[in-house]
Design a protein around this motif. Structure first.
Motif, PDB file in Angstrom:
ATOM      1  N   SER A   1      -1.763  21.367  51.668  1.00 24.55           N
ATOM      2  CA  SER A   1      -2.298  20.048  52.010  1.00 24.55           C
ATOM      3  C   SER A   1      -1.643  18.997  51.128  1.00 24.55           C
ATOM      4  O   SER A   1      -0.999  19.314  50.129  1.00 24.55           O
ATOM      5  CB  SER A   1      -3.816  20.018  51.820  1.00 24.55           C
ATOM      6  OG  SER A   1      -4.154  20.300  50.467  1.00 24.55           O
ATOM      7  N   ALA A   2      -1.810  17.744  51.518  1.00 28.97           N
ATOM      8  CA  ALA A   2      -1.273  16.633  50.739  1.00 28.97           C
ATOM      9  C   ALA A   2      -2.122  15.395  50.988  1.00 28.97           C
ATOM     10  O   ALA A   2      -2.791  15.270  52.026  1.00 28.97           O
ATOM     11  CB  ALA A   2       0.178  16.356  51.105  1.00 28.97           C
ATOM     12  N   VAL A   3      -2.087  14.494  50.031  1.00 31.95           N
ATOM     13  CA  VAL A   3      -2.776  13.213  50.136  1.00 31.95           C
ATOM     14  C   VAL A   3      -1.742  12.114  49.925  1.00 31.95           C
ATOM     15  O   VAL A   3      -0.944  12.178  48.988  1.00 31.95           O
ATOM     16  CB  VAL A   3      -3.901  13.084  49.084  1.00 31.95           C
ATOM     17  CG1 VAL A   3      -4.625  11.755  49.234  1.00 31.95           C
ATOM     18  CG2 VAL A   3      -4.881  14.239  49.207  1.00 31.95           C
ATOM     19  N   CYS A   4      -1.735  11.131  50.803  1.00 29.16           N
ATOM     20  CA  CYS A   4      -0.819  10.006  50.651  1.00 29.16           C
ATOM     21  C   CYS A   4      -1.573   8.718  50.992  1.00 29.16           C
ATOM     22  O   CYS A   4      -2.804   8.721  51.046  1.00 29.16           O
ATOM     23  CB  CYS A   4       0.423  10.179  51.515  1.00 29.16           C
ATOM     24  SG  CYS A   4       0.090  10.290  53.286  1.00 29.16           S
ATOM     25  N   LYS A   5      -0.854   7.637  51.201  1.00 30.46           N
ATOM     26  CA  LYS A   5      -1.500   6.340  51.428  1.00 30.46           C
ATOM     27  C   LYS A   5      -0.875   5.645  52.631  1.00 30.46           C
ATOM     28  O   LYS A   5       0.336   5.719  52.836  1.00 30.46           O
ATOM     29  CB  LYS A   5      -1.354   5.433  50.204  1.00 30.46           C
ATOM     30  CG  LYS A   5      -1.849   6.037  48.896  1.00 30.46           C
ATOM     31  CD  LYS A   5      -1.560   5.091  47.741  1.00 30.46           C
ATOM     32  CE  LYS A   5      -1.886   5.758  46.414  1.00 30.46           C
ATOM     33  NZ  LYS A   5      -0.874   6.791  46.053  1.00 30.46           N
ATOM     34  N   TYR A   6      -1.723   4.998  53.400  1.00 35.81           N
ATOM     35  CA  TYR A   6      -1.286   4.002  54.364  1.00 35.81           C
ATOM     36  C   TYR A   6      -1.470   2.644  53.713  1.00 35.81           C
ATOM     37  O   TYR A   6      -2.342   2.478  52.846  1.00 35.81           O
ATOM     38  CB  TYR A   6      -2.161   4.028  55.615  1.00 35.81           C
ATOM     39  CG  TYR A   6      -1.800   5.038  56.677  1.00 35.81           C
ATOM     40  CD1 TYR A   6      -0.922   6.091  56.433  1.00 35.81           C
ATOM     41  CD2 TYR A   6      -2.355   4.940  57.949  1.00 35.81           C
ATOM     42  CE1 TYR A   6      -0.617   7.012  57.419  1.00 35.81           C
ATOM     43  CE2 TYR A   6      -2.056   5.854  58.944  1.00 35.81           C
ATOM     44  CZ  TYR A   6      -1.197   6.891  58.673  1.00 35.81           C
ATOM     45  OH  TYR A   6      -0.894   7.791  59.663  1.00 35.81           O
ATOM     46  N   GLU A   7      -0.683   1.672  54.148  1.00 33.90           N
ATOM     47  CA  GLU A   7      -0.863   0.283  53.694  1.00 33.90           C
ATOM     48  C   GLU A   7      -1.002  -0.562  54.957  1.00 33.90           C
ATOM     49  O   GLU A   7      -0.018  -0.966  55.553  1.00 33.90           O
ATOM     50  CB  GLU A   7       0.302  -0.168  52.821  1.00 33.90           C
ATOM     51  CG  GLU A   7       1.617   0.547  53.101  1.00 33.90           C
ATOM     52  CD  GLU A   7       2.821  -0.363  53.008  1.00 33.90           C
ATOM     53  OE1 GLU A   7       2.656  -1.581  52.854  1.00 33.90           O
ATOM     54  OE2 GLU A   7       3.937   0.159  53.123  1.00 33.90           O
ATOM     55  N   ASN A   8      -2.250  -0.756  55.387  1.00 33.58           N
ATOM     56  CA  ASN A   8      -2.536  -1.326  56.695  1.00 33.58           C
ATOM     57  C   ASN A   8      -2.678  -2.843  56.677  1.00 33.58           C
ATOM     58  O   ASN A   8      -3.311  -3.407  55.778  1.00 33.58           O
ATOM     59  CB  ASN A   8      -3.839  -0.745  57.249  1.00 33.58           C
ATOM     60  CG  ASN A   8      -3.725   0.737  57.551  1.00 33.58           C
ATOM     61  OD1 ASN A   8      -2.640   1.244  57.816  1.00 33.58           O
ATOM     62  ND2 ASN A   8      -4.850   1.433  57.517  1.00 33.58           N
ATOM     63  N   THR A   9      -2.116  -3.483  57.703  1.00 37.16           N
ATOM     64  CA  THR A   9      -2.412  -4.887  57.979  1.00 37.16           C
ATOM     65  C   THR A   9      -3.538  -4.928  59.005  1.00 37.16           C
ATOM     66  O   THR A   9      -3.818  -3.929  59.674  1.00 37.16           O
ATOM     67  CB  THR A   9      -1.186  -5.621  58.544  1.00 37.16           C
ATOM     68  OG1 THR A   9      -0.821  -5.016  59.791  1.00 37.16           O
ATOM     69  CG2 THR A   9      -0.017  -5.564  57.580  1.00 37.16           C
ATOM     70  N   PRO A  10      -4.212  -6.067  59.180  1.00 39.17           N
ATOM     71  CA  PRO A  10      -5.315  -6.133  60.141  1.00 39.17           C
ATOM     72  C   PRO A  10      -4.921  -5.778  61.565  1.00 39.17           C
ATOM     73  O   PRO A  10      -5.727  -5.201  62.302  1.00 39.17           O
ATOM     74  CB  PRO A  10      -5.773  -7.594  60.034  1.00 39.17           C
ATOM     75  CG  PRO A  10      -5.413  -7.998  58.646  1.00 39.17           C
ATOM     76  CD  PRO A  10      -4.125  -7.294  58.357  1.00 39.17           C
ATOM     77  N   ASP A  11      -3.693  -6.110  61.978  1.00 36.48           N
ATOM     78  CA  ASP A  11      -3.261  -5.805  63.343  1.00 36.48           C
ATOM     79  C   ASP A  11      -2.323  -4.598  63.403  1.00 36.48           C
ATOM     80  O   ASP A  11      -1.835  -4.231  64.481  1.00 36.48           O
ATOM     81  CB  ASP A  11      -2.596  -7.018  63.991  1.00 36.48           C
ATOM     82  CG  ASP A  11      -1.383  -7.537  63.221  1.00 36.48           C
ATOM     83  OD1 ASP A  11      -0.930  -6.851  62.273  1.00 36.48           O
ATOM     84  OD2 ASP A  11      -0.895  -8.632  63.554  1.00 36.48           O
ATOM     85  N   GLU A  12      -2.060  -3.971  62.263  1.00 37.90           N
ATOM     86  CA  GLU A  12      -1.191  -2.801  62.129  1.00 37.90           C
ATOM     87  C   GLU A  12       0.273  -3.086  62.456  1.00 37.90           C
ATOM     88  O   GLU A  12       1.082  -2.173  62.561  1.00 37.90           O
ATOM     89  CB  GLU A  12      -1.703  -1.604  62.944  1.00 37.90           C
ATOM     90  CG  GLU A  12      -3.027  -1.072  62.424  1.00 37.90           C
ATOM     91  CD  GLU A  12      -3.401   0.281  62.991  1.00 37.90           C
ATOM     92  OE1 GLU A  12      -2.581   0.889  63.711  1.00 37.90           O
ATOM     93  OE2 GLU A  12      -4.519   0.739  62.715  1.00 37.90           O
ATOM     94  N   HIS A  13       0.626  -4.353  62.616  1.00 36.51           N
ATOM     95  CA  HIS A  13       2.037  -4.720  62.706  1.00 36.51           C
ATOM     96  C   HIS A  13       2.565  -4.972  61.297  1.00 36.51           C
ATOM     97  O   HIS A  13       1.806  -5.308  60.380  1.00 36.51           O
ATOM     98  CB  HIS A  13       2.223  -5.976  63.567  1.00 36.51           C
ATOM     99  CG  HIS A  13       1.921  -5.767  65.013  1.00 36.51           C
ATOM    100  ND1 HIS A  13       2.397  -4.685  65.726  1.00 36.51           N
ATOM    101  CD2 HIS A  13       1.188  -6.500  65.895  1.00 36.51           C
ATOM    102  CE1 HIS A  13       1.978  -4.762  66.967  1.00 36.51           C
ATOM    103  NE2 HIS A  13       1.237  -5.843  67.106  1.00 36.51           N
ATOM    104  N   PHE A  14       3.868  -4.854  61.132  1.00 32.95           N
ATOM    105  CA  PHE A  14       4.482  -4.967  59.814  1.00 32.95           C
ATOM    106  C   PHE A  14       4.505  -6.417  59.334  1.00 32.95           C
ATOM    107  O   PHE A  14       4.239  -7.354  60.085  1.00 32.95           O
ATOM    108  CB  PHE A  14       5.923  -4.453  59.863  1.00 32.95           C
ATOM    109  CG  PHE A  14       6.106  -3.111  60.489  1.00 32.95           C
ATOM    110  CD1 PHE A  14       5.080  -2.174  60.505  1.00 32.95           C
ATOM    111  CD2 PHE A  14       7.322  -2.769  61.075  1.00 32.95           C
ATOM    112  CE1 PHE A  14       5.255  -0.921  61.094  1.00 32.95           C
ATOM    113  CE2 PHE A  14       7.511  -1.525  61.664  1.00 32.95           C
ATOM    114  CZ  PHE A  14       6.482  -0.613  61.677  1.00 32.95           C
ATOM    115  N   ILE A  15       4.837  -6.582  58.064  1.00 33.07           N
ATOM    116  CA  ILE A  15       5.167  -7.886  57.491  1.00 33.07           C
ATOM    117  C   ILE A  15       6.607  -7.808  57.000  1.00 33.07           C
ATOM    118  O   ILE A  15       6.926  -7.036  56.090  1.00 33.07           O
ATOM    119  CB  ILE A  15       4.234  -8.259  56.325  1.00 33.07           C
ATOM    120  CG1 ILE A  15       2.790  -8.405  56.811  1.00 33.07           C
ATOM    121  CG2 ILE A  15       4.705  -9.559  55.654  1.00 33.07           C
ATOM    122  CD1 ILE A  15       1.772  -8.535  55.687  1.00 33.07           C
ATOM    123  N   ILE A  16       7.502  -8.558  57.634  1.00 29.90           N
ATOM    124  CA  ILE A  16       8.903  -8.672  57.212  1.00 29.90           C
ATOM    125  C   ILE A  16       9.251 -10.143  57.320  1.00 29.90           C
ATOM    126  O   ILE A  16       9.400 -10.675  58.422  1.00 29.90           O
ATOM    127  CB  ILE A  16       9.849  -7.827  58.092  1.00 29.90           C
ATOM    128  CG1 ILE A  16       9.369  -6.373  58.186  1.00 29.90           C
ATOM    129  CG2 ILE A  16      11.269  -7.879  57.536  1.00 29.90           C
ATOM    130  CD1 ILE A  16      10.170  -5.525  59.174  1.00 29.90           C
TER     131      ILE A  16
END
Length: 378
Positions: A306-321
């Motif tokens: 098993s493994a544990v990692c992280k998501y870094e979510n925006t409110p709409d799940e679209h990226f920020i670039i």
């Protein structure tokens, strides 16, 4: 004094650092850990790469370019990084519609098949979709060995002249005219331009930049399978989607077991807090096992790892670039919301293009930082 400093040398940052260094920019990459590592979003190989997205043409164009750049990275590194396993996207028509994806795939010349439950079971007997379910199968999709990709970028970036500062936590970013100072706990560094790819640690850069990125703890498990039909070469990468949630997974690679994770849900995590290990919550294994029992019963065996990692979510799940709203010599790339790794090769290229040419290589209005009501900067 550097041309560019990249803050955060994970998926996007390491890709950007490689692109910049090979173009002749004096580049410094700074990371709080020693990539590839288990503290970010790239931990626990592999990662799916698909070409058809519900987000439409912006994502499709980016995915197709990313695929090209991954192949170029394979050639440059001499390593196998991308497997063309195909990806089977199962869905309940009562909960999801794929009609727009079919239309976009056809418009962009992407190979796909639309399958019903009987056709799915006939082709992949280990997959047991309920009656009425359908699937979109992408034969040219597959998966990437994420940690190998980061390691390849790192090696090539350093060979091209980049410098990597590891185990260095950035405490501040301060633009002043044509220069930007980046502070770590021990030192200060100066550059003409800075790229912020801080992942789940973007909140630590406030108040210089405020982005509505929420870090979420995510778990994945590898389960013992009972048949060769679940092994790599037989079973494609897959996703499941119905009203109870969305899951993704991979065949058993080298006997490691069938990997599965849940895309939605998760427990919010704050930078600086300990990350609870797998099994800290009963649903860690329970949800993954129930999904396998429902769709891939032959893979619902013993939990092998098993493994544990992280998501870094925006409110709409679209990226920020985007550019920093007040400082054009600072670029932002974050909020990749658990579906960004496949795009890392293209995002690094976009960031390097912006530095070198003064413009973005494609229309990125969908990823504008200013689209949120929360102020992005002070």
């Amino acid at each position: 004094m550097y041309d560019v400093i990249v803050v955060g040398a994970g998926s996007m940052g390491m890709s950007a650092g490689y692109e910049l260094a090979r173009r002749g920019f004096k580049t410094l990459l700074i990371d709080a850990f020693d990539p590839p590592h288990a503290q970010g979003s790239h931990h626990g190989e592999p990662r799916l790469i698909r070409h058809v997205y519900s987000g439409g043409p912006t994502y499709i164009k980016l995915a197709l370019r990313a695929d090209e750049r991954w192949r170029e990275l394979e050639a440059a590194s001499g390593e196998k990084l991308l497997e063309r396993s195909g990806v089977l996207n199962l869905y309940d028509p009562a909960a999801y519609t794929y009609r727009d994806r079919f239309e976009h795939a056809a418009a962009h010349g992407i190979a796909f098949e639309e399958l019903d439950a009987e056709q799915i079971r006939s082709r992949w007997p280990a997959v047991r979709p309920p009656e009425g379910y359908r699937a979109m199968y992408e034969p040219n999709a597959g998966y990437l060995y994420s940690e190998k990709c980061i390691a390849a970028y790192r090696r090539l970036a350093l060979q091209a002249g980049a410098r990597l500062l590891t185990d260095a936590f950035v405490t501040g970013v301060e633009p002043a005219g044509a220069f930007v100072t980046v502070r770590t706990e021990k030192e200060e560094w100066i550059a003409n331009q800075v790229i912020l790819t801080a992942g789940a640690w973007f909140r630590t850069l406030a108040p210089f930049v405020r982005l509505p990125i929420r870090a979420v703890r995510k778990v994945v498990g590898w389960f013992e399978s009972d048949a060769p039909s679940l092994d790599a070469g037989s079973l494609p990468g897959f996703t499941f989607g119905d009203s109870t949630g969305g899951y993704y997974g991979f065949p058993s690679i080298g006997g490691a077991g069938v990997k599965i994770g849940r895309h939605d849900g998760g427990v919010e995590w704050q930078p600086g807090e300990p990350l609870a290990p797998f099994g800290a919550y009963p649903e860690d294994e329970g949800e993954l096992r129930r999904a396998l029992e429902a769709f891939l019963p032959g893979a619902a065996g013993k939990l092998l790892s098993s493994a544990v990692c992280k998501y870094e979510n925006t409110p709409d799940e679209h990226f920020i670039i985007d550019d920093h709203p007040e400082h054009p010599n600072v670029l932002l790339a974050g909020g990749f919301s658990g579906h960004g790794f496949k795009f890392a090769s293209a995002v690094g290229e976009l960031l390097a293009d912006r530095i070198e040419r003064g413009r973005w290589g494609q229309d990125l209005g969908l990823f504008a930082a200013t689209r949120f009501s929360e102020p992005t900067a002070q």
